[in-house]
Design a protein around this motif. Structure first.
Motif, PDB file in Angstrom:
ATOM      1  N   GLY A 237       0.841  -1.193   0.000  1.00  0.00           N
ATOM      2  CA  GLY A 237       0.000   0.000   0.000  1.00  0.00           C
ATOM      3  C   GLY A 237       0.876   1.242   0.000  1.00  0.00           C
ATOM      4  O   GLY A 237       1.844   1.315   0.757  1.00  0.00           O
ATOM      5  N   MET A 238       0.559   2.209  -0.852  1.00  0.00           N
ATOM      6  CA  MET A 238       1.343   3.449  -0.917  1.00  0.00           C
ATOM      7  C   MET A 238       0.430   4.659  -0.830  1.00  0.00           C
ATOM      8  O   MET A 238      -0.331   4.964  -1.752  1.00  0.00           O
ATOM      9  N   GLY A 239       0.536   5.348   0.325  1.00  0.00           N
ATOM     10  CA  GLY A 239      -0.276   6.533   0.512  1.00  0.00           C
ATOM     11  C   GLY A 239       0.573   7.791   0.323  1.00  0.00           C
ATOM     12  O   GLY A 239       1.777   7.727   0.414  1.00  0.00           O
TER      13      GLY A 239
ATOM     14  N   GLN B 238       6.558  -8.397  -0.208  1.00  0.00           N
ATOM     15  CA  GLN B 238       5.769  -7.187  -0.484  1.00  0.00           C
ATOM     16  C   GLN B 238       6.726  -6.180  -1.113  1.00  0.00           C
ATOM     17  O   GLN B 238       7.805  -5.909  -0.587  1.00  0.00           O
ATOM     18  N   MET B 239       6.317  -5.627  -2.256  1.00  0.00           N
ATOM     19  CA  MET B 239       7.165  -4.673  -2.975  1.00  0.00           C
ATOM     20  C   MET B 239       6.359  -3.428  -3.324  1.00  0.00           C
ATOM     21  O   MET B 239       5.183  -3.533  -3.671  1.00  0.00           O
ATOM     22  N   SER B 240       7.024  -2.275  -3.265  1.00  0.00           N
ATOM     23  CA  SER B 240       6.323  -1.033  -3.590  1.00  0.00           C
ATOM     24  C   SER B 240       7.061  -0.176  -4.598  1.00  0.00           C
ATOM     25  O   SER B 240       6.505   0.229  -5.611  1.00  0.00           O
ATOM     26  N   THR B 241       8.334   0.126  -4.293  1.00  0.00           N
ATOM     27  CA  THR B 241       9.093   1.041  -5.147  1.00  0.00           C
ATOM     28  C   THR B 241       9.006   0.624  -6.620  1.00  0.00           C
ATOM     29  O   THR B 241       8.783   1.471  -7.493  1.00  0.00           O
TER      30      THR B 241
ATOM     31  N   ALA C  61      12.880  -0.090   3.255  1.00  0.00           N
ATOM     32  CA  ALA C  61      11.543   0.184   2.710  1.00  0.00           C
ATOM     33  C   ALA C  61      11.338   1.671   2.420  1.00  0.00           C
ATOM     34  O   ALA C  61      12.154   2.516   2.792  1.00  0.00           O
ATOM     35  N   GLY C  62      10.224   1.954   1.789  1.00  0.00           N
ATOM     36  CA  GLY C  62       9.834   3.339   1.542  1.00  0.00           C
ATOM     37  C   GLY C  62       8.760   3.761   2.519  1.00  0.00           C
ATOM     38  O   GLY C  62       8.263   2.958   3.299  1.00  0.00           O
TER      39      GLY C  62
ATOM     40  N   PHE D 249       7.788   9.905  -1.266  1.00  0.00           N
ATOM     41  CA  PHE D 249       8.262   8.720  -0.550  1.00  0.00           C
ATOM     42  C   PHE D 249       8.844   7.701  -1.528  1.00  0.00           C
ATOM     43  O   PHE D 249       8.351   7.544  -2.647  1.00  0.00           O
TER      44      PHE D 249
ATOM     45  N   TYR E 222      11.210   9.289  -9.810  1.00  0.00           N
ATOM     46  CA  TYR E 222      11.936   8.039  -9.528  1.00  0.00           C
ATOM     47  C   TYR E 222      12.984   7.790 -10.618  1.00  0.00           C
ATOM     48  O   TYR E 222      14.102   7.396 -10.339  1.00  0.00           O
TER      49      TYR E 222
ATOM     50  N   GLU F 197       8.935  -5.825   7.646  1.00  0.00           N
ATOM     51  CA  GLU F 197       9.469  -4.730   6.834  1.00  0.00           C
ATOM     52  C   GLU F 197      10.835  -4.307   7.366  1.00  0.00           C
ATOM     53  O   GLU F 197      10.956  -3.888   8.523  1.00  0.00           O
TER      54      GLU F 197
ATOM     55  N   ASN G  40      -4.462  -1.144   2.874  1.00  0.00           N
ATOM     56  CA  ASN G  40      -3.480  -0.831   3.904  1.00  0.00           C
ATOM     57  C   ASN G  40      -4.067   0.289   4.756  1.00  0.00           C
ATOM     58  O   ASN G  40      -4.363   1.368   4.249  1.00  0.00           O
TER      59      ASN G  40
ATOM     60  N   GLY H   6      10.823  -4.521   1.831  1.00  0.00           N
ATOM     61  CA  GLY H   6      11.812  -3.468   2.030  1.00  0.00           C
ATOM     62  C   GLY H   6      13.077  -3.731   1.244  1.00  0.00           C
ATOM     63  O   GLY H   6      13.878  -4.589   1.615  1.00  0.00           O
ATOM     64  N   GLY H   7      13.219  -3.019   0.133  1.00  0.00           N
ATOM     65  CA  GLY H   7      14.446  -3.135  -0.655  1.00  0.00           C
ATOM     66  C   GLY H   7      14.485  -4.332  -1.591  1.00  0.00           C
ATOM     67  O   GLY H   7      15.534  -4.637  -2.155  1.00  0.00           O
TER      68      GLY H   7
HETATM   69  C1  LIG Z   1       5.430   6.014  -2.091  1.00  0.00           C
HETATM   70  C2  LIG Z   1       5.303   5.068  -0.935  1.00  0.00           C
HETATM   71  C3  LIG Z   1       4.252   5.212  -0.057  1.00  0.00           C
HETATM   72  C4  LIG Z   1       4.075   4.303   1.003  1.00  0.00           C
HETATM   73  N1  LIG Z   1       2.962   4.414   1.804  1.00  0.00           N
HETATM   74  C5  LIG Z   1       2.711   3.477   2.760  1.00  0.00           C
HETATM   75  C6  LIG Z   1       1.497   3.504   3.507  1.00  0.00           C
HETATM   76  O1  LIG Z   1       0.614   4.346   3.291  1.00  0.00           O
HETATM   77  N2  LIG Z   1       1.326   2.559   4.467  1.00  0.00           N
HETATM   78  C7  LIG Z   1       2.264   1.586   4.719  1.00  0.00           C
HETATM   79  O2  LIG Z   1       2.065   0.742   5.594  1.00  0.00           O
HETATM   80  N3  LIG Z   1       3.413   1.531   3.988  1.00  0.00           N
HETATM   81  C8  LIG Z   1       3.645   2.439   3.027  1.00  0.00           C
HETATM   82  N4  LIG Z   1       4.792   2.340   2.256  1.00  0.00           N
HETATM   83  C9  LIG Z   1       5.681   1.179   2.452  1.00  0.00           C
HETATM   84  C10 LIG Z   1       5.386   0.089   1.409  1.00  0.00           C
HETATM   85  O3  LIG Z   1       4.080  -0.366   1.461  1.00  0.00           O
HETATM   86  C11 LIG Z   1       6.330  -1.125   1.437  1.00  0.00           C
HETATM   87  O4  LIG Z   1       6.158  -1.956   2.524  1.00  0.00           O
HETATM   88  C12 LIG Z   1       7.801  -0.797   1.307  1.00  0.00           C
HETATM   89  O5  LIG Z   1       8.011   0.382   0.621  1.00  0.00           O
HETATM   90  C13 LIG Z   1       8.504  -1.941   0.613  1.00  0.00           C
HETATM   91  O6  LIG Z   1       9.803  -1.608   0.248  1.00  0.00           O
HETATM   92  P1  LIG Z   1      10.197  -1.264  -1.278  1.00  0.00           P
HETATM   93  O7  LIG Z   1       9.536   0.008  -1.608  1.00  0.00           O
HETATM   94  O8  LIG Z   1      11.670  -1.184  -1.228  1.00  0.00           O
HETATM   95  O9  LIG Z   1       9.709  -2.392  -2.150  1.00  0.00           O
HETATM   96  C14 LIG Z   1       5.005   3.253   1.201  1.00  0.00           C
HETATM   97  C15 LIG Z   1       6.087   3.140   0.326  1.00  0.00           C
HETATM   98  C16 LIG Z   1       6.241   4.017  -0.734  1.00  0.00           C
HETATM   99  C17 LIG Z   1       7.396   3.840  -1.675  1.00  0.00           C
END
Ligand SMILES: Cc1cc2nc3c(=O)[nH]c(=O)nc-3n(C[C@H](O)[C@H](O)[C@H](O)COP(=O)(O)O)c2cc1C
Length: 358
Positions: free
Chosen positions: A21-23, A233-236, A166-167, A328, A254, A162, A87, A213-214
């Motif tokens: 989830g990315m907020g 779990q991946m976000s970036t 992570a971000g 973020f 990015y 995490e 999330n 995370g990463g």
């Molecule tokens: C732009 C962005 C916004 C994020 N917002 C949230 C959030 O709202 N809630 C949360 O639990 N984690 C948040 N995260 C963390 C991610 O969900 C995730 O667990 C983490 O970034 C994984 O690492 P990675 O980005 O290296 O893959 C966010 C990460 C990013 C990059």
């Protein structure tokens, strides 16, 4: 053997990749449904999700509930058979109402970090919604599992671990992060696997433990699986996709970020966050930006003493103002060099991981 499906009770994701989830607004129904349609788990970010509602500034709680319901329904329409999660950060003021609304919409999964979601089992009672806390240490995993077991006779349906790369907001203090190369995701993963083992035996139930995370490519995924994770779990990586719900400027920041541009920032949430260095981050190093209007969105935030309003900063960036917005990111944004479709990204990750695992 290759990647195997991720089983969370009766939910089975063909591909064991959860898009984090990315907020605010970076992962909404567009991204989440695209990931779910590829066999992964798509996650909508609940925090301040009503930011496009007309009454967001005057009626914040209701605007957020409305926004959440709209996004869940839209994601379900776009991905009728996929697995969808929300999330919801434990630190938000309307946590209970947001969880209840998501459960009412029959969301498959709720993931909660930014604090330990102590009362979550009670809020999903009599529903089919699965629940997963995010932890950053074996100790936190132990506290929440013990509490849910004792108080609710309930085990987490999944636990997300995490690490420090992570971000967004991190589960480590600035002090801890100074020694960051010594904090290793795989070590924390092992601690958490050790914590859940006796509970799994007691209840004869599997608790999938997910690494986050990463994690950047299929090789990273394979390493986590070999270390005992049931998935990642991946976000970036998902930010640089066509389907990501953020403004193109956000995605392009990015692409242009260098490794040196990625840094830690202080946040009203209490724990530090990771973001791309930009004029806003530079300004905050020298001065605070007083809060003129407070949404009262976060329990730990005091509008009188906070260095800035994180809601405004995150909304600015997702809407494309990357000078005044907070962008973020995880540690790896600098490695991203193109925007692809979710399908292309998932296929690449799966093929790389399978090659490594076979
Ligand atoms: C732009 C962005 C916004 C994020 N917002 C949230 C959030 O709202 N809630 C949360 O639990 N984690 C948040 N995260 C963390 C991610 O969900 C995730 O667990 C983490 O970034 C994984 O690492 P990675 O980005 O290296 O893959 C966010 C990460 C990013 C990059």
């Amino acid at each position: 053997m290759g990647l195997t499906p991720l089983k969370i009770g009766n939910l089975v994701a063909k591909i064991p990749i959860i898009q984090g989830g990315m907020g605010i607004g970076v992962s909404l129904s567009g991204l989440a449904s695209a990931v779910a349609n590829e066999g992964g788990i798509g996650v909508i970010a609940g925090v301040q999700i009503g930011f496009r509602e007309h009454d967001f500034k005057t009626n914040n709680d209701e605007a957020n509930i409305r926004g959440l319901v709209k996004e869940i329904r839209r994601a379900r329409e776009l991905s009728p058979n996929g697995i969808l999660g929300v999330n919801i950060m434990f630190a938000v003021n309307n946590y209970k109402e947001m969880v209840v609304a998501a459960v009412k919409e029959k969301i498959d999964l709720i993931i909660s970090g930014a604090g330990l979601p102590k009362n979550l089992p009670e809020l999903v009672k009599d529903s089919t919604t699965k629940i997963a806390p995010i932890v950053s240490s074996g100790k936190a995993a132990s506290v929440i599992t013990k509490l849910w077991d004792r108080k609710y006779n309930y085990l987490p349906d999944m636990i997300i671990v995490e690490g420090p790369e992570a971000g967004g907001h991190l589960g480590f203090s600035l002090e801890e992060l100074k020694t960051y190369p010594q904090i290793v995701l795989k070590d924390i993963l092992k601690e958490v696997l050790d914590v859940v083992k006796p509970y799994e035996e007691k209840y004869n139930k599997k608790i999938p433990v997910i690494a986050a995370g990463g994690i950047y490519d299929g090789q990273d995924i394979a390493e986590c699986i070999k270390a005992g994770a049931a998935g990642v779990q991946m976000s970036t990586r998902f930010v640089a996709t066509e389907e990501c719900d953020a403004h193109m400027n956000f995605k392009e920041s990015y692409l242009s970020a260098t490794e040196e541009d990625i840094q830690l920032v202080k946040s009203p949430v209490g724990m530090p966050g990771r973001a791309i260095r930009n004029p806003l981050v530079e300004k905050l190093e020298n001065e605070d930006i007083p809060v003129t209007r407070c949404y009262q969105c976060l329990r730990p935030c005091n509008p009188k003493t906070t260095p800035y309003c994180i809601s405004d900063a995150l909304i600015n960036s997702v809407e494309g103002d990357i000078e005044k917005g907070l962008i973020f990111t995880g540690t790896n944004a600098f490695r991203v060099d193109k925007i692809v479709t979710v399908k292309e990204l998932m296929e690449e990750l799966v093929s790389e991981a399978n090659k490594e695992l076979n």
